[in-house]
Scaffold this active site. Sequence first.
Site, PDB file in Angstrom:
ATOM      1  N   ASN A   6      41.075  44.430  39.913  1.00 23.81           N
ATOM      2  CA  ASN A   6      40.389  45.566  39.293  1.00 23.81           C
ATOM      3  C   ASN A   6      39.341  46.093  40.292  1.00 23.81           C
ATOM      4  OD1 ASN A   6      38.263  46.949  37.943  1.00 23.81           O
ATOM      5  ND2 ASN A   6      39.003  46.198  35.974  1.00 23.81           N
ATOM      6  N   ASP A   8      37.298  48.769  39.856  1.00 23.15           N
ATOM      7  CA  ASP A   8      36.287  49.647  39.234  1.00 23.15           C
ATOM      8  C   ASP A   8      34.957  49.636  39.976  1.00 23.15           C
ATOM      9  OD1 ASP A   8      38.090  50.085  37.182  1.00 23.15           O
ATOM     10  OD2 ASP A   8      37.028  48.862  35.706  1.00 23.15           O
ATOM     11  N   HIS A   9      34.542  48.429  40.393  1.00 26.68           N
ATOM     12  CA  HIS A   9      33.169  48.339  40.907  1.00 26.68           C
ATOM     13  C   HIS A   9      33.030  48.789  42.359  1.00 26.68           C
ATOM     14  CE1 HIS A   9      31.818  47.156  37.098  1.00 26.68           C
ATOM     15  NE2 HIS A   9      32.627  46.109  37.053  1.00 26.68           N
ATOM     16  N   ARG A  17      25.445  56.620  44.310  1.00 26.38           N
ATOM     17  CA  ARG A  17      24.856  57.592  45.229  1.00 26.38           C
ATOM     18  C   ARG A  17      25.567  58.937  45.249  1.00 26.38           C
ATOM     19  NH1 ARG A  17      21.271  56.105  49.288  1.00 26.38           N
ATOM     20  NH2 ARG A  17      19.767  54.746  48.307  1.00 26.38           N
ATOM     21  N   HIS A  42      39.847  51.021  35.130  1.00 26.67           N
ATOM     22  CA  HIS A  42      39.455  51.360  33.754  1.00 26.67           C
ATOM     23  C   HIS A  42      38.836  52.749  33.788  1.00 26.67           C
ATOM     24  CE1 HIS A  42      37.041  49.957  29.919  1.00 26.67           C
ATOM     25  NE2 HIS A  42      37.675  51.111  29.745  1.00 26.67           N
ATOM     26  N   ARG A  44      36.874  54.975  31.969  1.00 26.56           N
ATOM     27  CA  ARG A  44      36.030  54.947  30.774  1.00 26.56           C
ATOM     28  C   ARG A  44      35.729  56.369  30.320  1.00 26.56           C
ATOM     29  NH1 ARG A  44      33.463  49.565  30.135  1.00 26.56           N
ATOM     30  NH2 ARG A  44      32.379  50.558  28.406  1.00 26.56           N
ATOM     31  N   ARG A  48      31.816  56.239  34.127  1.00 25.97           N
ATOM     32  CA  ARG A  48      30.692  55.671  34.867  1.00 25.97           C
ATOM     33  C   ARG A  48      31.118  55.145  36.248  1.00 25.97           C
ATOM     34  NH1 ARG A  48      29.406  50.299  31.324  1.00 25.97           N
ATOM     35  NH2 ARG A  48      29.292  51.871  29.688  1.00 25.97           N
ATOM     36  N   HIS A  49      32.385  54.785  36.406  1.00 27.60           N
ATOM     37  CA  HIS A  49      32.820  54.359  37.754  1.00 27.60           C
ATOM     38  C   HIS A  49      34.088  55.101  38.181  1.00 27.60           C
ATOM     39  CE1 HIS A  49      34.854  51.558  35.081  1.00 27.60           C
ATOM     40  NE2 HIS A  49      33.859  50.682  35.015  1.00 27.60           N
ATOM     41  N   GLU A  69      43.466  50.504  32.360  1.00 27.87           N
ATOM     42  CA  GLU A  69      42.722  50.028  31.176  1.00 27.87           C
ATOM     43  C   GLU A  69      42.074  51.209  30.501  1.00 27.87           C
ATOM     44  OE1 GLU A  69      39.450  47.376  31.733  1.00 27.87           O
ATOM     45  OE2 GLU A  69      40.760  46.027  32.808  1.00 27.87           O
ATOM     46  N   THR A  99      29.841  46.020  30.058  1.00 30.14           N
ATOM     47  CA  THR A  99      31.248  45.832  30.372  1.00 30.14           C
ATOM     48  C   THR A  99      31.954  45.593  29.043  1.00 30.14           C
ATOM     49  OG1 THR A  99      32.836  44.486  31.632  1.00 30.14           O
ATOM     50  CG2 THR A  99      30.898  43.348  30.802  1.00 30.14           C
ATOM     51  N   THR A 100      33.298  45.492  29.070  1.00 25.54           N
ATOM     52  CA  THR A 100      34.032  45.305  27.826  1.00 25.54           C
ATOM     53  C   THR A 100      33.549  44.038  27.127  1.00 25.54           C
ATOM     54  OG1 THR A 100      35.893  46.202  29.068  1.00 25.54           O
ATOM     55  CG2 THR A 100      36.363  45.349  26.875  1.00 25.54           C
ATOM     56  N   GLU A 150      46.620  40.672  26.839  1.00 27.90           N
ATOM     57  CA  GLU A 150      45.704  40.073  27.809  1.00 27.90           C
ATOM     58  C   GLU A 150      44.655  39.309  27.022  1.00 27.90           C
ATOM     59  OE1 GLU A 150      44.340  42.521  31.070  1.00 27.90           O
ATOM     60  OE2 GLU A 150      42.464  41.405  31.202  1.00 27.90           O
ATOM     61  N   HIS A 189      38.715  38.722  32.473  1.00 30.35           N
ATOM     62  CA  HIS A 189      37.306  39.022  32.186  1.00 30.35           C
ATOM     63  C   HIS A 189      36.434  37.826  32.557  1.00 30.35           C
ATOM     64  CE1 HIS A 189      33.853  41.099  30.684  1.00 30.35           C
ATOM     65  NE2 HIS A 189      34.612  42.160  30.661  1.00 30.35           N
ATOM     66  N   GLY A 190      35.546  38.071  33.504  1.00 27.27           N
ATOM     67  CA  GLY A 190      34.560  37.058  33.886  1.00 27.27           C
ATOM     68  C   GLY A 190      35.071  35.965  34.813  1.00 27.27           C
ATOM     69  N   GLY A 211      38.125  41.490  38.550  1.00 28.82           N
ATOM     70  CA  GLY A 211      37.478  42.613  39.217  1.00 28.82           C
ATOM     71  C   GLY A 211      36.135  42.300  39.819  1.00 28.82           C
ATOM     72  N   HIS A 212      35.133  42.135  38.959  1.00 26.51           N
ATOM     73  CA  HIS A 212      33.748  42.071  39.429  1.00 26.51           C
ATOM     74  C   HIS A 212      33.540  40.990  40.496  1.00 26.51           C
ATOM     75  CE1 HIS A 212      29.433  41.022  39.184  1.00 26.51           C
ATOM     76  NE2 HIS A 212      29.297  42.333  39.077  1.00 26.51           N
TER      77      HIS A 212
HETATM   78  N1  PXP Z   1      40.544  42.715  31.886  1.00 26.42           N
HETATM   79  C1  PXP Z   1      39.982  43.643  31.090  1.00 26.42           C
HETATM   80  C2  PXP Z   1      40.754  44.087  29.896  1.00 26.42           C
HETATM   81  C3  PXP Z   1      38.717  44.199  31.374  1.00 26.42           C
HETATM   82  O1  PXP Z   1      38.178  45.118  30.534  1.00 26.42           O
HETATM   83  C4  PXP Z   1      38.073  43.807  32.552  1.00 26.42           C
HETATM   84  C5  PXP Z   1      36.774  44.451  32.921  1.00 26.42           C
HETATM   85  O2  PXP Z   1      36.985  45.787  33.252  1.00 26.42           O
HETATM   86  C6  PXP Z   1      38.700  42.852  33.369  1.00 26.42           C
HETATM   87  C7  PXP Z   1      39.914  42.306  33.008  1.00 26.42           C
HETATM   88  C8  PXP Z   1      38.085  42.377  34.633  1.00 26.42           C
HETATM   89  O3  PXP Z   1      36.909  41.694  34.327  1.00 26.42           O
HETATM   90  P1  PXP Z   1      35.943  41.241  35.482  1.00 26.42           P
HETATM   91  O4  PXP Z   1      35.469  42.479  36.166  1.00 26.42           O
HETATM   92  O5  PXP Z   1      34.873  40.485  34.782  1.00 26.42           O
HETATM   93  O6  PXP Z   1      36.759  40.380  36.425  1.00 26.42           O
END
Ligand code: PXP
Length: 239
Positions: A6, A8-9, A17, A42, A44, A48-49, A69, A99-100, A150, A189-190, A211-212
């Site tokens: 992912n 996104d970040h 910026r 994602h 959104r 935001r990103h 997403e 975040t979600t 998921e 996630h996480g 992702g993060h």
């Molecule tokens: N899966 C889903 C459905 C999410 O919403 C996210 C966060 O956008 C992720 C995975 C990835 O999560 P993380 O950025 O914490 O790795």
Amino acid sequence: MYLGVNVDHIATVRQARGTSYPDPVEAANAAANAGAHGITVHLREDRRHIQDQDVWRMREEQPLPLNLEMGNTPEIVDIALKVKPDEVCLVPEKREELTTEGGLDVVGNYAALQSSCSRFRDAGLAVSLFIDPDPRQLDAAASLEVPMIELHTGTFCERKGAEREACLQELISGAKQAHDAGMQVNAGHGLNVENLEALFPVPHLHTLNIGHSIVARALMLGMHAAVHEMLTLMRGYRP
Ligand code: PXP
């Protein structure tokens, strides 16, 4: 086990910026070169990103399957039907969240989800639902006949000790239930390099969406090394 990265970040840093860099598509290409199996973004509601243009470019300018997403809102559903990603993953979305937070309430939003799922199915898109490992929610997902879910690992990742163990047991039984109902089991996630191995007792895991933590590691090591590091750890999984 497959890795969906992912990005996104990468866009979060760019939006901070209002510059044209760093480019999430360039990051996706670096992840592809390092052996990632898919790219997730994602889009959104508050943009935001990731921006609309990023989603279109992800379709055209990077080689991996694209997982979009999204919240189940008319505007974003229409965009998904135009862009035609390989997969859409429906998630709950609140404007004020960082975040979600948690999985979809499939039971409570059954009719709205049914309508979007059938539109996606008719358009040939694979649909995934992001859900907590809750037997009622999993049953509802199965009756929507989605090909995959998921599992939300966020709570598992946040907890420690006995609480984490309890979350692990829920993820194990959730994965079994989804697999027995014929759905592909993804998770995310996480997840990060520290907590990944603790997830390995969960059976049937097909794809992890991360992702993060990968983007954060990429700041120190570069995208290629960060993806490579995660893939190396994932090879320890014995389903
Ligand atoms: N899966 C889903 C459905 C999410 O919403 C996210 C966060 O956008 C992720 C995975 C990835 O999560 P993380 O950025 O914490 O790795």
